[in-house]
Motif scaffolding. Structure first.
Motif, PDB file in Angstrom:
ATOM      1  N   LEU A  80      32.387  31.980  34.324  1.00 51.96           N
ATOM      2  CA  LEU A  80      33.155  32.902  33.487  1.00 51.96           C
ATOM      3  C   LEU A  80      32.459  33.132  32.149  1.00 51.96           C
ATOM      4  O   LEU A  80      32.394  34.267  31.651  1.00 51.96           O
ATOM      5  CB  LEU A  80      34.563  32.342  33.267  1.00 51.96           C
ATOM      6  N   ALA A  81      31.917  32.055  31.562  1.00 52.80           N
ATOM      7  CA  ALA A  81      31.178  32.209  30.301  1.00 52.80           C
ATOM      8  C   ALA A  81      29.919  33.041  30.504  1.00 52.80           C
ATOM      9  O   ALA A  81      29.568  33.882  29.658  1.00 52.80           O
ATOM     10  CB  ALA A  81      30.815  30.832  29.738  1.00 52.80           C
ATOM     11  N   GLY A  82      29.224  32.837  31.622  1.00 52.45           N
ATOM     12  CA  GLY A  82      28.037  33.637  31.903  1.00 52.45           C
ATOM     13  C   GLY A  82      28.373  35.100  32.087  1.00 52.45           C
ATOM     14  O   GLY A  82      27.626  35.988  31.636  1.00 52.45           O
ATOM     15  N   ALA A  83      29.494  35.381  32.741  1.00 51.28           N
ATOM     16  CA  ALA A  83      29.912  36.772  32.912  1.00 51.28           C
ATOM     17  C   ALA A  83      30.220  37.422  31.572  1.00 51.28           C
ATOM     18  O   ALA A  83      29.884  38.587  31.330  1.00 51.28           O
ATOM     19  CB  ALA A  83      31.130  36.836  33.828  1.00 51.28           C
ATOM     20  N   ALA A  84      30.858  36.666  30.659  1.00 45.48           N
ATOM     21  CA  ALA A  84      31.168  37.210  29.329  1.00 45.48           C
ATOM     22  C   ALA A  84      29.898  37.558  28.569  1.00 45.48           C
ATOM     23  O   ALA A  84      29.808  38.606  27.919  1.00 45.48           O
ATOM     24  CB  ALA A  84      32.009  36.206  28.541  1.00 45.48           C
ATOM     25  N   GLY A  90      38.817  24.384  23.674  1.00 41.95           N
ATOM     26  CA  GLY A  90      38.096  25.001  24.769  1.00 41.95           C
ATOM     27  C   GLY A  90      38.971  25.965  25.551  1.00 41.95           C
ATOM     28  O   GLY A  90      38.529  27.036  25.975  1.00 41.95           O
ATOM     29  N   GLY A  91      40.245  25.608  25.765  1.00 40.02           N
ATOM     30  CA  GLY A  91      41.154  26.515  26.450  1.00 40.02           C
ATOM     31  C   GLY A  91      41.359  27.807  25.685  1.00 40.02           C
ATOM     32  O   GLY A  91      41.342  28.899  26.254  1.00 40.02           O
ATOM     33  N   PHE A 132      33.314  27.541  23.974  1.00 39.36           N
ATOM     34  CA  PHE A 132      33.728  27.392  25.368  1.00 39.36           C
ATOM     35  C   PHE A 132      32.610  26.779  26.215  1.00 39.36           C
ATOM     36  O   PHE A 132      32.868  25.911  27.064  1.00 39.36           O
ATOM     37  CB  PHE A 132      34.144  28.751  25.931  1.00 39.36           C
ATOM     38  N   VAL A 133      31.382  27.235  25.998  1.00 40.95           N
ATOM     39  CA  VAL A 133      30.260  26.684  26.767  1.00 40.95           C
ATOM     40  C   VAL A 133      30.077  25.205  26.460  1.00 40.95           C
ATOM     41  O   VAL A 133      29.857  24.384  27.370  1.00 40.95           O
ATOM     42  CB  VAL A 133      28.974  27.482  26.471  1.00 40.95           C
TER      43      VAL A 133
END
Length: 629
Positions: A58-62, A157-158, A533-534
């Motif tokens: 999800l972080a990579g997609a962002a 993080g959430g 987040f990462v």
């Protein structure tokens, strides 16, 4: 084992329980992992390690989507994923950290450690517990700081999972050409074409009448009935001019601020873009005074241009008429032929407006001039408005010059305007033009009156409303087809098949550069939140790996954190022999039916002793006033 009891005596609870523990492992037993727990441990370790990867994806997609166009359907799915992550991440993170902390405590217990360290680990599986144990043990150490930090990462993080990707409107600025109807040099009125204006009269008069009877919201809006932008009157703007002459146009709806009911058509706009451009245009500005008692004797048909004796040249023809005090030339004009006469004085002309009223003829005298202005137009799609104006900085004829002081033009224009809305009953009542001057927003509200009393109209209102009438009919004469949305020709004379010369349209246009902005919805990665987040995901991954490694390097049974552990080696709890290698989960499963109580195990001594013991009969609570060791 206890000796067998007589049949008449009840069997104690502890005997019943011990006899029922058929699964209790006989001594000795190996502490190593085996059987079902072995495979369950592998499954749990793999699941904990892999739990971080969906969040990292999800972080990579962002990060990948940053700056890209955000289709609504795609953004809906991504936003739903982030909404799920804001709930799932703290759950997964807390579970993994708590499991690893417990594994670490078991590993340290196997190799030897302090009670304080174990208490600190086992109590720090939540943020509140990590802070509370520091106070309880009265210690501040590196382990405590690390445990508090691990606990804090969970909610942050959430929240970062929800905040790391947003959408924003971005204007893509480009240049494009916009073509608009000009009223300046090169404009061509139907009344300059001799008798050819007859062909244009149906369109001109219909459009003029439609603009007079349009609804109040249309009249007050920035655009006319056909989507053309209306030009305000510069002299009626309240905002002060800046250092270069620009005055802001108030966004409030007000009919009286517009110079005409018909706007300036423009080509090159798109419904999908925002467009900004400036246009140069002109309109007639009137300053009226009024006398109630007038007569038609002031009107004549002389074509003299003698300026020593003013005379009004009128064309009654209807219930109202127009005149002008002097002519400049016996021609069609145009005024732009005099643009180079900069050293010549041109007198300001006076328009005479006469309307049949009761009990007297309403006559208004209005000094007329031409206002040359530059207007900045902002369009959202096809909806446009003038945002600011200033006097034109380009060369133009003297403002006192108007086309009505050219005899041939005057004859055509003021001959047809009073007849534009004339009906067969015209001689019995006022015309639509007079109804408009009487009540601009509801011109037909008082049509039951034969003759409207225009002498009740103030000079200020007469200046505004009569000016709107003249400007509207004048614009209609420039390009009735183009203004109503039809395509127009170049305005150049052409020959038809029968050798008759006609004018192919009258839309003389000006092309100007415009700034076109296309609003695009783009993804915007909030990099600070993304980094948080990462880092949280990587911490969860590392903690899961450490937990898996320690779990497989620990041979001691997992006994920490279980109530069943208190039954180990206790003389007060009756359990079968052996079982020292059992994990806390196995021991709890086997002893789940064992009844225990914190009770006084020395009830006959002077000083009691509280311990966890098997409960064989009714529960006996500790006595409040008894002393215990």
């Amino acid at each position: 084992m206890m000796e067998k009891q007589n049949d008449k005596e009840p069997i104690p609870e502890k005997v019943k329980f011990i006899d029922s523990c058929e699964e209790w492992p006989p001594p000795p037993a190996s502490p190593g992992k085996h059987g079902f727990l072995f495979y369950l441990g592998i499954l749990m370790d793999v699941a904990c390690i892999l739990a971080a990867f969906p969040f990292l994806v999800l972080a990579g997609a962002a990060a990948r989507l940053d700056g890209r166009v955000a289709p609504p359907d795609e953004w809906y799915m991504i936003y739903a994923a982030m909404n799920a992550a804001v709930t799932l991440f703290p759950i997964a993170y807390t579970a993994i950290v708590a499991r690893t902390i417990k594994v670490l405590a078991t590993w340290k217990l196997e190799r030897g450690t302090t009670v304080g360290f174990l208490e600190q680990l086992l109590a720090s599986r939540s943020l509140v517990g990590a802070l509370q144990i520091l106070w309880s043990l009265r210690v501040v150490n590196l382990v405590g700081v690390m445990l508090v930090t691990l606990a804090v990462i969970s909610p942050i993080g959430g929240q970062a999972s929800l905040q790391m990707l947003k959408i924003k409107d971005v204007a893509n600025m480009t240049q494009a050409d916009v073509t608009y109807l000009t009223t300046l040099n090169g404009s061509y009125s139907e009344f300059e074409s001799g008798t050819y204006f007859y062909e244009a009269l149906p369109g001109m008069n219909s459009m003029y009448a439609a603009s007079l009877t349009a609804s109040a919201p249309v009249k007050n809006s920035t655009m006319d009935l056909w989507g053309n932008v209306k030009i305000p009157s510069l002299s009626r703007l309240a905002a002060p001019a800046d250092h270069v002459g620009w005055q802001d146009v108030a966004p409030d709806p007000s009919l009286e601020k517009y110079s005409s009911l018909i706007g300036i058509p423009a080509r090159g706009l798109s419904p999908d873009t925002n467009t900004s451009y400036t246009l140069e245009t002109s309109y007639f500005d009137l300053d009226c005074s009024k006398m109630v008692n007038g007569s038609t004797a002031e009107c004549g048909n002389s074509t003299s241009t003698n300026t020593t004796k003013p005379a009004f040249y009128c064309f009654p023809g209807s219930t109202f008429s127009f005149g002008i005090d002097e002519m400049l030339a016996s021609s069609y004009g145009p005024t732009w032929a005099y643009i180079n006469d900069t050293d010549r004085e041109f007198p300001q002309r006076t328009i005479r407006f006469a309307s049949t009223s009761m009990p007297a003829l309403t006559v208004a005298y209005c000094r007329i001039s031409t206002a040359y202005v530059e207007a900045a137009v902002n369009c959202t799609g096809l909806s446009c408005a003038v945002s600011r104006m200033r006097p034109s900085l380009r060369p133009h004829p003297h403002p006192h010059l108007v086309p009505f002081e050219f005899l041939y033009y005057f004859n055509g224009f003021f001959w047809q305007l009073p007849l534009a809305t004339k009906t067969q009953a015209a001689t019995r009542g006022s015309q639509l033009t007079e109804y408009y001057i009487n009540d601009p927003l509801l011109p037909l509200a008082n049509t039951y009156r034969l003759l409207v009393p225009l002498f009740n109209v103030s000079p200020r209102d007469m200046s505004i409303r009569l000016g709107q009438v003249l400007n509207s009919y004048y614009l209609a004469s420039l390009d009735a087809w183009g203004i109503t949305g039809m395509s127009s020709g170049s305005g150049t004379p052409v020959s038809t098949a029968n050798a008759e010369t006609v004018v192919d349209g009258t839309f003389r246009n000006i092309t100007t550069a415009s700034t076109v902005s296309t609003n695009r919805v783009l993804y915007a990665c909030q990099w600070a939140w993304w980094a948080v987040f990462v880092v949280a995901c990587l911490v969860m991954f590392v903690v899961a790996c450490i937990g898996a490694l320690l779990n497989w390097r620990t041979e001691a049974p997992d006994i920490l954190g279980y109530v069943s552990t208190m039954t180990r080696d206790s003389p007060h709890v009756s359990v079968p022999e052996g079982g020292s290698a059992l994990d806390g989960t196995d021991r709890a499963r086997l002893l789940k039916e064992l009844r225990v109580q914190l009770q006084d195990v020395r009830p006959r001594d002077g000083v009691g002793y509280l311990a966890v013991a098997s409960l064989e009969g009714p529960a006996k609570l500790p006595v409040a006033d008894r002393m215990y060791k």
